[in-house]
Structures are given as C-alpha cells and as structure tokens.
Design a protein around this motif. Sequence first.
Motif, PDB file in Angstrom:
ATOM      1  N   LYS A 237      -4.377 -12.474 -17.207  1.00  0.00           N
ATOM      2  CA  LYS A 237      -4.212 -11.053 -17.544  1.00  0.00           C
ATOM      3  C   LYS A 237      -5.052 -10.188 -16.602  1.00  0.00           C
ATOM      4  O   LYS A 237      -4.632  -9.092 -16.211  1.00  0.00           O
ATOM      5  N   GLY A 238      -6.236 -10.688 -16.250  1.00  0.00           N
ATOM      6  CA  GLY A 238      -7.092  -9.976 -15.326  1.00  0.00           C
ATOM      7  C   GLY A 238      -6.454  -9.799 -13.962  1.00  0.00           C
ATOM      8  O   GLY A 238      -6.535  -8.718 -13.354  1.00  0.00           O
ATOM      9  N   PHE A 239      -5.784 -10.833 -13.465  1.00  0.00           N
ATOM     10  CA  PHE A 239      -5.096 -10.731 -12.169  1.00  0.00           C
ATOM     11  C   PHE A 239      -4.024  -9.648 -12.202  1.00  0.00           C
ATOM     12  O   PHE A 239      -3.837  -8.907 -11.237  1.00  0.00           O
ATOM     13  N   LYS A 240      -3.343  -9.534 -13.321  1.00  0.00           N
ATOM     14  CA  LYS A 240      -2.272  -8.540 -13.443  1.00  0.00           C
ATOM     15  C   LYS A 240      -2.823  -7.127 -13.643  1.00  0.00           C
ATOM     16  O   LYS A 240      -2.077  -6.152 -13.547  1.00  0.00           O
ATOM     17  N   ALA A 241      -4.139  -7.033 -13.879  1.00  0.00           N
ATOM     18  CA  ALA A 241      -4.784  -5.722 -14.024  1.00  0.00           C
ATOM     19  C   ALA A 241      -5.602  -5.355 -12.790  1.00  0.00           C
ATOM     20  O   ALA A 241      -6.309  -4.351 -12.804  1.00  0.00           O
ATOM     21  N   GLY A 242      -5.515  -6.183 -11.731  1.00  0.00           N
ATOM     22  CA  GLY A 242      -6.200  -5.828 -10.494  1.00  0.00           C
ATOM     23  C   GLY A 242      -7.179  -6.841  -9.952  1.00  0.00           C
ATOM     24  O   GLY A 242      -7.630  -6.724  -8.808  1.00  0.00           O
ATOM     25  N   ALA A 243      -7.577  -7.841 -10.737  1.00  0.00           N
ATOM     26  CA  ALA A 243      -8.517  -8.852 -10.252  1.00  0.00           C
ATOM     27  C   ALA A 243      -7.851  -9.720  -9.179  1.00  0.00           C
ATOM     28  O   ALA A 243      -6.627  -9.900  -9.185  1.00  0.00           O
ATOM     29  N   ASN A 244      -8.673 -10.270  -8.267  1.00  0.00           N
ATOM     30  CA  ASN A 244      -8.094 -11.071  -7.189  1.00  0.00           C
ATOM     31  C   ASN A 244      -8.994 -12.196  -6.697  1.00  0.00           C
ATOM     32  O   ASN A 244      -8.816 -12.714  -5.596  1.00  0.00           O
ATOM     33  N   VAL A 245      -9.964 -12.596  -7.527  1.00  0.00           N
ATOM     34  CA  VAL A 245     -10.887 -13.676  -7.167  1.00  0.00           C
ATOM     35  C   VAL A 245     -11.088 -14.573  -8.377  1.00  0.00           C
ATOM     36  O   VAL A 245     -11.143 -14.099  -9.514  1.00  0.00           O
TER      37      VAL A 245
ATOM     38  N   THR B 178     -12.482  -5.514 -21.316  1.00  0.00           N
ATOM     39  CA  THR B 178     -12.758  -6.024 -19.967  1.00  0.00           C
ATOM     40  C   THR B 178     -11.577  -5.795 -19.045  1.00  0.00           C
ATOM     41  O   THR B 178     -11.736  -5.333 -17.900  1.00  0.00           O
ATOM     42  N   ILE B 179     -10.380  -6.080 -19.522  1.00  0.00           N
ATOM     43  CA  ILE B 179      -9.186  -5.929 -18.695  1.00  0.00           C
ATOM     44  C   ILE B 179      -8.915  -4.449 -18.400  1.00  0.00           C
ATOM     45  O   ILE B 179      -8.524  -4.081 -17.285  1.00  0.00           O
ATOM     46  N   THR B 180      -9.146  -3.593 -19.391  1.00  0.00           N
ATOM     47  CA  THR B 180      -9.012  -2.148 -19.165  1.00  0.00           C
ATOM     48  C   THR B 180      -9.940  -1.688 -18.043  1.00  0.00           C
ATOM     49  O   THR B 180      -9.540  -0.947 -17.138  1.00  0.00           O
ATOM     50  N   LEU B 181     -11.178  -2.138 -18.088  1.00  0.00           N
ATOM     51  CA  LEU B 181     -12.160  -1.726 -17.085  1.00  0.00           C
ATOM     52  C   LEU B 181     -11.883  -2.346 -15.720  1.00  0.00           C
ATOM     53  O   LEU B 181     -12.152  -1.729 -14.687  1.00  0.00           O
ATOM     54  N   LEU B 182     -11.336  -3.553 -15.693  1.00  0.00           N
ATOM     55  CA  LEU B 182     -10.908  -4.138 -14.414  1.00  0.00           C
ATOM     56  C   LEU B 182      -9.891  -3.227 -13.731  1.00  0.00           C
ATOM     57  O   LEU B 182      -9.964  -2.985 -12.516  1.00  0.00           O
ATOM     58  N   ALA B 183      -8.936  -2.717 -14.503  1.00  0.00           N
ATOM     59  CA  ALA B 183      -7.900  -1.849 -13.942  1.00  0.00           C
ATOM     60  C   ALA B 183      -8.496  -0.552 -13.406  1.00  0.00           C
ATOM     61  O   ALA B 183      -8.112  -0.074 -12.320  1.00  0.00           O
ATOM     62  N   ILE B 184      -9.441   0.024 -14.138  1.00  0.00           N
ATOM     63  CA  ILE B 184     -10.069   1.265 -13.676  1.00  0.00           C
ATOM     64  C   ILE B 184     -10.856   1.020 -12.393  1.00  0.00           C
ATOM     65  O   ILE B 184     -10.795   1.814 -11.445  1.00  0.00           O
TER      66      ILE B 184
END
Length: 348
Positions: free
Chosen positions: A282-290, A250-256
């Motif tokens: 971890k998601g926030f550090k991979a690009g998530a923001n909500v 999931t985190i890999t795909l968030l970054a992509i």
Amino acid sequence: MRSLIDKLSKENYLTQNELEYLLDKMTEEDRDYLIEKAYDVRKKYYGDTVFFRGLIEISNICKCDCFYCGIRKSNKKADRYRLSKEEILDSCHRGYFLGYRTFVFQGGEDSYFTDNILEEIIRELKNQYNDIAITLSLGERGAESFKRLYDAGADRYLLRHETVDEELYNKLHPGMSLENRKKCLESLKSIGYQVGSGFLIGLPGLKLTDYAKDLVYLKKLRPHMVGIGPFIPHEDTPLKAEKGGTAYDTITLLAIIRLLLPDVLLPATTALGTIDPKGREKGFKAGANVIMPNLSPMECRKKYALYNGKVFLGKESAEEKIKIENSVLEAGFQPILTKGDNVRWKRK
C-alpha cells in the motif's frame, strides 16, 4: 479540498496552516485523490521501480535511553550482540552475490564502532566493489566523525529527527536535544551525504495535525531520503501501554511527503509491514519506492527488536529476497537492486 491537493501536487508546497487543514478535514475520497496524485508523481520521477537495500543490523548495544525503543540502554531484558568486522563484511559479500548494491549499516549508538573501525570496513568494501553505495544509520556523531566516514566512502546517512515538538522530543530522549539532532542533519548535508530524516507516527500526545510541523521542517531541510513509520510499543519500555500509530495515517503521510518532496527516496518500512501485512505494498502505491530486506545473520535478527512484533520471515537472505521480490512484483512494481541514488545527488 481537492484544490488544496492540486496545489500541493503542482507547487510541492503548502503552508503549515494548509497542511493542518488538509490533515484535519480530509475525507476518504480526498485521501484517495491524494494517493492517486502521489502515485503519479512517483511514476514521473522513479517509474514503477522499488529500490532494494540490504540491511545489516550491526549492533543492538546503545548508550541512549529513548523511551520508545526496545534496545534502549535501560532495557535489561534485551539480548545484546555486536557483529564483528568479519561478520559485517561477510553479510555484505553474501548480499553482493545476491545482487544487492546498497548496504545499510544500522545500529544503536555503540561506542565500540569508532571512526577507525568503521573506516576500515567502508574502505575495504569500496576497494573490493566499485558499484556499491554504503548507508550508515548509527545515530548522532560529531561533524569530524561524519566527515571521516564520508571521506572513507560512505554515501548516505539516515538520522530521523523523530519529532519537531521540542517538549516531546526532550521527554522521550533523556540526555539528548532536538537542537543537536538538527545540527547533525545540517552537518551531514554540508559534508555532501545523501541525507535521510523522518519521524515517528503515533507518538503519545500527538494528533494527526501535529505532523504539519514535521512536514514543514522536512520541506525546509530538503533531505534526499525520508523514513517515516508507525510507533509500535515495546513491552520493555516506558511506553509499553501506549497506543501505537496506524498504517492508515502512515500511508496518508507517505503520500503527502511524495508531493512535498517529489524526488525523495521514500521507504516502505518494516514497521509498516508489521502492523499491516499489506502495508508496504500500500505504501508503494502511495509514493514509497524503497524497501530494505534484512541481510543480518539469522541468529541476530530477533535480537534487534526496536518494537514488538517485528516482521521476521525466518528465512535466509536468498529466500527472503525472493519472497519480497515476488510481493513487489505482485503489487505491480519492479524490484531494482542497483545503487539507486537520489536523482539530484552527486558525490562532492
């Protein structure tokens, strides 16, 4: 591999073959580099902000029978509920007092919530508060219905496509079609909503490389929001014995997704936090923001069980908000409770 990640970062585009190769051949070092690049893009568009949305789960009654969902109509063990208009408005009023300026109405496809009822709720809130956004996540409706709700004041609509594998989609969604799902998303965009789509990670039969097709679809759709999360089996569904999706994937795909759609609003979902206690950070550090803290009445929160083990803090909304704000701050980000529109959206 780094040259491919650099290309994705600079051009916000890869072909399906390139995405498949990236997902198949990525090493741990490559993944670290990918996440670093995604974090840079996140900072460029949204800084260190995390937008808070107040989630109100208005009903767990659903006419659909999706194989992976705990509130599917065939689940006779589900403890059903439906919030009244007054309960929904009260949840919003309490949320507004706490500082929330976006409210997300999420629910099953419950025929009780007609256009007339939803219009009344939306108009009353918009008449009382001129600085809020209303997001709907209520499944498939007709184009006329979508338009009426938009004209009443709804700003955003979340409708995940779940998977672009048509055979798998049809198998998991009896009586539904991927074609109609896509048609709904196109209709929402043409009306003027901020549109959200997304997919489930770890559905039975899918390999990591299969998500390249979902990524290509999202790039073409160009939604304002993307919600992805791991499939987590529910004990009262046909997929109860299947293996779920992972936080790692999931985190890999968030970054992509952050690199493919640099200005997208990208939640770190409750499901991600359910399978990894630090998953959202971890998601926030991979690009998530909500992030979407729950404003639903306490007695209903456990009943809205889409999957097993859903994160439930057992705290009233004010306490939960403080706890989640502190976790966001500890991760190095700034909680923001303003409307937080996508940077390229303006109401028609």
